[in-house]
Scaffold this motif. Structure first.
Motif, short mmCIF file in Angstrom:
data_model
loop_
_atom_site.label_atom_id
_atom_site.label_comp_id
_atom_site.label_asym_id
_atom_site.label_seq_id
_atom_site.Cartn_x
_atom_site.Cartn_y
_atom_site.Cartn_z
N TYR A 56 0.81 -1.22 0.00
CA TYR A 56 0.00 0.00 0.00
C TYR A 56 0.84 1.27 0.00
O TYR A 56 0.30 2.37 -0.12
CB TYR A 56 -1.01 -0.01 1.15
CG TYR A 56 -0.42 -0.07 2.54
CD1 TYR A 56 -0.24 -1.29 3.18
CD2 TYR A 56 -0.07 1.09 3.22
CE1 TYR A 56 0.30 -1.36 4.45
CE2 TYR A 56 0.46 1.03 4.49
CZ TYR A 56 0.64 -0.19 5.10
OH TYR A 56 1.17 -0.25 6.36
N ARG A 80 -4.57 7.86 -0.63
CA ARG A 80 -3.23 8.46 -0.72
C ARG A 80 -3.26 9.94 -0.33
O ARG A 80 -2.32 10.67 -0.63
CB ARG A 80 -2.67 8.27 -2.14
CG ARG A 80 -2.35 6.81 -2.41
CD ARG A 80 -1.97 6.53 -3.83
NE ARG A 80 -1.95 5.10 -4.11
CZ ARG A 80 -0.87 4.32 -3.97
NH1 ARG A 80 0.26 4.84 -3.58
NH2 ARG A 80 -0.94 3.03 -4.23
N ALA A 101 -7.39 -2.95 -2.92
CA ALA A 101 -7.43 -1.86 -1.95
C ALA A 101 -6.01 -1.48 -1.52
O ALA A 101 -5.65 -0.30 -1.47
CB ALA A 101 -8.27 -2.25 -0.74
N ALA A 102 -5.20 -2.50 -1.26
CA ALA A 102 -3.81 -2.24 -0.88
C ALA A 102 -3.09 -1.52 -2.01
O ALA A 102 -2.37 -0.54 -1.80
CB ALA A 102 -3.09 -3.54 -0.54
N ASN A 103 -3.33 -1.98 -3.22
CA ASN A 103 -2.71 -1.37 -4.38
C ASN A 103 -3.12 0.09 -4.54
O ASN A 103 -2.36 0.93 -5.02
CB ASN A 103 -3.08 -2.18 -5.63
CG ASN A 103 -2.49 -1.61 -6.89
OD1 ASN A 103 -3.19 -1.02 -7.69
ND2 ASN A 103 -1.19 -1.74 -7.04
N CYS A 104 -4.35 0.40 -4.11
CA CYS A 104 -4.83 1.78 -4.16
C CYS A 104 -4.24 2.62 -3.03
O CYS A 104 -4.51 3.81 -2.94
CB CYS A 104 -6.35 1.82 -4.09
SG CYS A 104 -7.16 1.28 -5.59
N GLY A 105 -3.51 1.99 -2.12
CA GLY A 105 -2.86 2.75 -1.06
C GLY A 105 -3.51 2.61 0.30
O GLY A 105 -3.20 3.38 1.20
N ALA A 106 -4.42 1.64 0.47
CA ALA A 106 -5.11 1.50 1.75
C ALA A 106 -4.35 0.55 2.66
O ALA A 106 -4.15 -0.61 2.30
CB ALA A 106 -6.53 0.99 1.51
N PRO A 107 -3.93 1.01 3.86
CA PRO A 107 -3.32 0.11 4.83
C PRO A 107 -4.35 -0.93 5.31
O PRO A 107 -5.55 -0.74 5.08
CB PRO A 107 -2.91 1.03 5.99
CG PRO A 107 -3.13 2.42 5.51
CD PRO A 107 -4.03 2.38 4.33
N PRO A 108 -3.89 -2.00 5.97
CA PRO A 108 -4.79 -3.12 6.29
C PRO A 108 -6.08 -2.71 7.02
O PRO A 108 -7.17 -3.17 6.64
CB PRO A 108 -3.93 -4.01 7.18
CG PRO A 108 -2.54 -3.75 6.72
CD PRO A 108 -2.49 -2.31 6.31
N GLN A 120 -7.65 0.20 7.06
CA GLN A 120 -8.49 0.93 6.11
C GLN A 120 -9.13 -0.02 5.11
O GLN A 120 -10.29 0.14 4.75
CB GLN A 120 -7.62 1.94 5.34
CG GLN A 120 -7.16 3.10 6.16
CD GLN A 120 -8.19 4.19 6.15
OE1 GLN A 120 -9.39 3.93 6.23
NE2 GLN A 120 -7.74 5.43 6.05
#
Lengths: 379, 265
Positions: free
Chosen positions: A89, A119, B166-173, B175
């Motif tokens: 992430y 982000r 979701a992780a790829n979009c930047g969301a930590p676990p 979130q």
């Protein structure tokens, strides 16, 4: 970039305009070595396709670059920074998933806005940016639709917009076109290419579809059993396959088991059954006289005619019998059993069947090709 | 078979099911509207007097409120427990998975009277008998598998790539869980929660063993009443139950759509 930790190697990357370096990466599962000592570099802005059959390790490689799996050894460097300690992430990577993985409870606009919210982009800029990217993928005004209301092609476009909207350093495509029907797939291939060129975003695409790889890519990596078999531009990959696997995986290729008689200046004299042939030694492989080898012959390099006179401009002309005829619409594939070749068949395309008589099964024909098109690999 | 005769057979089957399933409800509604003094069907004249009576009966109202309280406690405990358990069972290869699964489904295989006696002993030893919230806890314990199944059904249907996306979009676990996983299994959570509520509201056997005369819940009160004489006010109470259940199903249909029951595996 953290200046203090920048190693000399990564500094070189920045200077040399390298977007991604994969260095001696392996992924070992208990039973299999899925990725086996893979290294490559990718220039900024270029489109790389990793092509291979299922189980070749291409998807595992992509998952490691995305950060969903950690390599058992080796190093991945993205935009000059080693990423082994960077969780998925926090990587600046957009990805289009095989089944798209759009968020079903969000609208189109909310899906595209999701990476921006996560982000922490300035909230005031998000709607405008979402709109710009929906325009880019040619879905203007559909922001309020639900995902389920869209067609397959439209969903693809939403997934592309979601992957690109935050301007990632790298775009990954995990066979997103595999499930589409042929017409839509071909349309989307060109669409991916257009968008990639428009944004000049470095892209790694994974597929088992050789046609897609040839159409879309600046560079192709052919993988098999966890190893890179060849990394080259599409035309060279097609015309100068590095080994037997690549020659067989790309294009419609017939393989003939041959015995090497002699080799001189890259041309090998060969024997198959009762016939003598000449072929070109592929790459820098060494062939020993008297040893066994395999000769690869692409179907489009072979011509068929009723008389030998029709093939006068070709180096090698032999007689044979039509064993099978496969009508494919824009072309006909003939399988020809050449006299003296034992049971080994040669395949030939006839691209303009309307101009010719169609040869029936059992017809006596002449087949011909050039010595440079018969590639010889060590067996 | 022709299409026409197929349709006739199907309609007959549907009609039969509808009649047999709704007959008891229809009878009870009819009986509750009687103007006489005993439960009869068809009703002996029409009146709403029994509804007026249960509305005025303090013990019935108090028991009904206690049942609502029990159902609420049960649902509030089941929500976090059942949701997390359902997601974990559907999505993660955890150690002792099979064992834990069997353990959590155990309440289904034990007769309710057995669970009831067991809980009574445990609560008695803990000095919890006599308060109402342990009854909610007990209802939750015996019915939790419903909640877990409902959530696991939703979570199973989830694309495993969704969390990666979701992780790829930047969301930590955390979130990712809050913004993607939880909303995606929400239909199962809502279904499970409403189911838990209804089951706890109607729960009788285990409650019978856990309550005393000061804290009787409505089903227990009804049971106590019919041991003496069956009066039409009980029919009226039953109708109230039916109405509450119908309301819950209507809410379910609005929020999730009932077709998930038909589609779930």
């Amino acid at each position: 970039m953290g200046e203090a930790v920048t190693t000399s190697a990564t500094r070189t990357d920045a200077v040399r305009n390298i977007a991604v370096s994969v260095r001696r990466v392996s992924m070992a599962y208990p039973a299999v070595l899925a990725v086996d000592d893979v290294s490559f570099e990718l220039a900024k802005g270029s489109f790389l396709t990793i092509l291979g059959p299922s189980g070749s390790g291409k998807t595992t490689l992509l998952q490691m670059i995305a950060g969903f799996q950690a390599p058992t050894s080796g190093e991945i460097v993205i935009a000059g920074q080693p990423v082994q300690s960077v969780p998925a992430y926090q990587r600046s990577i957009g990805m289009v998933f095989q089944r798209l993985a759009l968020f079903p409870h969000l609208t189109v606009a909310e899906n595209v806005a999701f990476p921006l919210r996560m982000r922490r982009f300035d909230a005031r800029t998000i709607p405008g940016r979402v709109e710009r990217y929906l325009d880019l993928v040619r879905l203007p005004g559909l922001g309020n639709r639900r995902i389920q209301q869209l067609s397959g092609g439209q969903q693809q476009r939403v997934a592309i917009a979601r992957a690109l909207v935050f301007e990632p350093d790298l775009l990954l495509l995990d066979e997103p076109l595999a499930s589409l029907d042929r017409k839509l797939r071909e349309e989307m291939q060109l669409e991916f290419r257009r968008i990639q060129r428009e944004l000049s975003v470095t892209t790694i695409n994974v597929t088992h579809d050789q046609r897609e790889a040839l159409i879309m890519s600046d560079e192709i990596i052919v993988m098999d059993r966890g190893r890179i078999q060849q990394m080259d531009r599409p035309q060279r990959t097609y015309r100068q396959p590095a080994n037997r696997f690549v020659a067989g995986f790309i294009g419609l290729t017939a393989f003939l088991p041959v015995e090497v008689r002699s080799v001189r200046e890259g041309v090998a004299r060969l024997r198959i059954g009762g016939a003598e042939l000449q072929g070109t030694v592929a790459g820098d492989d060494t062939l020993l006289p008297g040893g066994a080898a395999e000769a690869a012959l692409r179907a489009e390099q072979v011509r068929v005619a009723t008389t030998g006179a029709g093939l006068r401009n070709l180096d090698t002309v032999l007689e044979g019998r039509v064993e099978d005829v496969i009508f494919e619409g824009e072309r006909i594939v003939y399988e020809v059993l050449v006299d003296g070749f034992n049971e080994h068949r040669v395949r030939a395309f006839d691209h303009d069947p309307a101009l010719h008589a169609e040869y029936p099964i059992g017809a006596h024909v002449f087949v011909g090709w050039n010595v440079r098109d018969l590639l010889v690999f060590p067996a | 078979m022709t299409d026409r005769s197929k349709a006739v057979v199907l309609w007959l089957l549907v009609g039969f099911s509808v009649v047999t399933l709704s007959a008891p409800t229809a009878v009870i509604i009819g009986a509750s509207l009687t103007s006489g003094k005993i439960v009869t069907f068809p009703p002996d004249g029409l009146s709403l007097q029994w509804y007026a009576q249960i509305l005025g009966a303090f013990d019935l109202r108090a028991a009904f409120l206690r049942s609502l309280y029990v159902a609420t406690v049960c649902t509030l405990i089941a929500l976090p427990c059942g949701t997390l358990a359902g997601i974990v069972f559907a999505k993660h290869r955890i150690r002792f998975r099979k064992g834990i699964q069997v353990y959590l489904l155990l309440p289904f295989t034990i007769p309710l009277i057995g669970s009831g006696v067991g809980l009574m002993l445990v609560f008695g030893a803990g000095g919890l008998l006599g308060s109402l919230w342990p009854v909610g806890l007990a209802c939750c314990a015996i019915n939790l598998p419903f909640m877990i199944w409902a959530v696991a059904g939703s979570a199973n249907a989830l694309d495993p790539d969704l969390e990666k996306a979701a992780a790829n979009c930047g969301a930590p676990p955390v979130q990712t869980f809050l913004t993607v996983t939880l909303p995606a299994v929400m239909p199962g959570v809502i279904t499970g929660a409403l189911l838990m509520f209804i089951l706890a509201l109607n729960e009788f056997l285990v409650s019978l063993l856990l309550v005393d005369s000061r804290i009787v819940t409505l089903p227990v009160l009804i049971y106590n009443s019919i041991r003496s004489i069956i009066t039409p006010d009980l029919a009226a109470i039953s109708v109230v139950f039916v109405v509450v259940a119908a309301m819950v199903i209507a809410i379910l249909d609005r929020l999730v759509g009932l077709d998930i029951f038909l589609k779930s595996k």
